[in-house]
Design a protein around this motif. Structure first.
Motif, PDB file in Angstrom:
ATOM      1  N   UNK A 129       0.257  -1.318   0.104  1.00 51.47           N
ATOM      2  CA  UNK A 129      -0.003  -0.017  -0.011  1.00 51.47           C
ATOM      3  C   UNK A 129       0.605   1.473   0.015  1.00 51.47           C
ATOM      4  N   UNK A 130       2.085   0.912   0.207  1.00 55.03           N
ATOM      5  CA  UNK A 130       3.381   2.208   0.367  1.00 55.03           C
ATOM      6  C   UNK A 130       2.900   3.096  -1.074  1.00 55.03           C
ATOM      7  N   UNK A 131       2.892   2.715  -2.477  1.00 53.98           N
ATOM      8  CA  UNK A 131       3.125   3.761  -3.007  1.00 53.98           C
ATOM      9  C   UNK A 131       1.565   4.192  -3.336  1.00 53.98           C
ATOM     10  N   UNK A 132       1.000   3.701  -3.204  1.00 55.08           N
ATOM     11  CA  UNK A 132      -0.427   3.865  -3.487  1.00 55.08           C
ATOM     12  C   UNK A 132      -0.838   5.581  -1.910  1.00 55.08           C
ATOM     13  N   UNK A 133      -0.628   4.699  -0.442  1.00 54.58           N
ATOM     14  CA  UNK A 133      -0.703   6.290  -0.059  1.00 54.58           C
ATOM     15  C   UNK A 133      -0.092   7.416  -0.470  1.00 54.58           C
ATOM     16  N   UNK A 134       1.287   6.791  -0.505  1.00 54.04           N
ATOM     17  CA  UNK A 134       2.653   8.333  -0.790  1.00 54.04           C
ATOM     18  C   UNK A 134       1.906   9.099  -2.282  1.00 54.04           C
ATOM     19  N   UNK A 135       0.902   8.146  -3.143  1.00 54.36           N
ATOM     20  CA  UNK A 135       0.466   9.343  -4.452  1.00 54.36           C
ATOM     21  C   UNK A 135      -0.512  10.090  -4.194  1.00 54.36           C
ATOM     22  N   UNK A 160      -6.129  14.315   5.020  1.00 53.71           N
ATOM     23  CA  UNK A 160      -7.155  13.834   4.900  1.00 53.71           C
ATOM     24  C   UNK A 160      -7.300  13.007   4.007  1.00 53.71           C
ATOM     25  N   UNK A 161      -6.469  12.726   3.156  1.00 56.70           N
ATOM     26  CA  UNK A 161      -6.509  11.383   2.823  1.00 56.70           C
ATOM     27  C   UNK A 161      -6.049   9.747   2.257  1.00 56.70           C
ATOM     28  N   UNK A 162      -5.437  10.280   4.021  1.00 55.60           N
ATOM     29  CA  UNK A 162      -5.159   8.757   5.201  1.00 55.60           C
ATOM     30  C   UNK A 162      -6.734   8.943   5.174  1.00 55.60           C
ATOM     31  N   UNK A 163      -7.593   9.727   5.318  1.00 56.79           N
ATOM     32  CA  UNK A 163      -9.363   9.134   5.632  1.00 56.79           C
ATOM     33  C   UNK A 163      -9.484   8.431   4.798  1.00 56.79           C
ATOM     34  N   UNK A 164      -9.704   9.288   3.827  1.00 54.12           N
ATOM     35  CA  UNK A 164      -9.911   7.870   2.085  1.00 54.12           C
ATOM     36  C   UNK A 164      -9.174   6.528   1.947  1.00 54.12           C
TER      37      UNK A 164
END
Length: 266
Positions: A129-135, A160-164
């Motif tokens: 998930x790391x590349x997705x989170x970074x993006x 807030x993107x982390x909430x998404x």
């Protein structure tokens, strides 16, 4: 004569298991559609796979369904239909692996068991998930700042993107309706942004929302819809375009409802 012998040799890789071979070919098409492949590529790949095993292929594909008829060298005809679900997963790494598998299989046909094993490896691989989170972090920050927000607005949009991502990884797994799911996630995100901005009073609520809206925007789906229509797949292109339009309406409605609940934009 040589061509006929070659067909008989290739189909021997699935002798007595032609039904299972056709299921594996449909599995390839199913995974390709889920990964974001265009219709023409899916139809061409499935036709080439069947031909590699010595069969005559008729393939019809739209974004929701695949129909394949396979005529074997002995005259036997098999037809199967596959309903395709979960088409919003744009996974180009998996698509590349499927393309590589199809090329290897066409160059040297595999047994049904080997093909089944290769497909299971591609389907069940674990993705970080790391590349997705970074993006998402970078995208939310960049879009918020691009549209006029401060660095602080960008950082909050990234937060807030982390909430998404959290909602996508939890509720998203159980969603059966993309429209309701989009409305839900946009409402939750918009309400949380509005509540936080009212508690602090030092951020630009609208510019933070813009950064996170861009993460949910169905832009890729719209581009794919236009691409399908330009290459002649009018039905699939029109379906994608309608889906993307309704998706965008649900996204806008969720944030508008959140703004209404919070009493307007600060």
């Amino acid at each position: 004569m040589g061509e006929a012998l070659s067909e008989e040799k290739n189909i021997s890789y699935a002798a007595g298991r032609e039904d299972l071979l056709l299921q594996r070919i449909l599995d390839v098409g199913d995974l390709m559609l889920q990964s974001g492949a265009e219709i023409n590529r899916v139809e061409d790949t499935l036709a080439r796979l069947g031909t590699a095993y010595g069969a005559t292929m008729d393939v019809y594909c739209i974004i929701y369904s695949i129909v394949v008829t396979m005529q074997l060298p002995d005259g036997k005809v098999l037809t199967q239909t596959r309903r395709v679900f979960d088409r919003d997963d744009m996974d180009f790494d998996r698509l590349d692996r499927l393309n590589d598998l199809s090329r290897r299989c066409c160059a040297s046909p595999m047994s049904v068991e080997e093909l089944t094993k290769e497909l299971a490896t591609i389907r069940d691989r674990k993705e970080s998930l790391l590349p997705h989170i970074a993006g998402c972090l970078l995208g939310a920050f960049a879009f918020s700042v691009f549209f006029g927000g401060t660095a602080a607005d960008g950082l909050l949009a990234a937060a807030f993107s982390l909430l998404i991502i959290l909602v996508q990884q939890t509720a998203g797994k159980y969603s059966t309706n993309r429209i309701i799911y989009t409305l839900f996630i946009s409402l939750i995100t918009g309400t949380c942004i509005g509540a936080f901005c009212r508690l602090t009073g030092s951020f630009h609520e609208d510019l933070i929302m813009i950064g996170d809206i861009m993460l949910l925007n169905p832009g890729v789906t719209m581009v794919n819809a236009v691409r399908e229509m330009l290459v002649g797949n009018t039905i699939s292109g029109a379906l994608r375009l309608i889906e993307a339009t309704i998706w965008a309406i649900a996204l806008a409605a969720g944030f508008m409802l959140a703004i209404h609940i919070m009493g307007g934009v600060l």
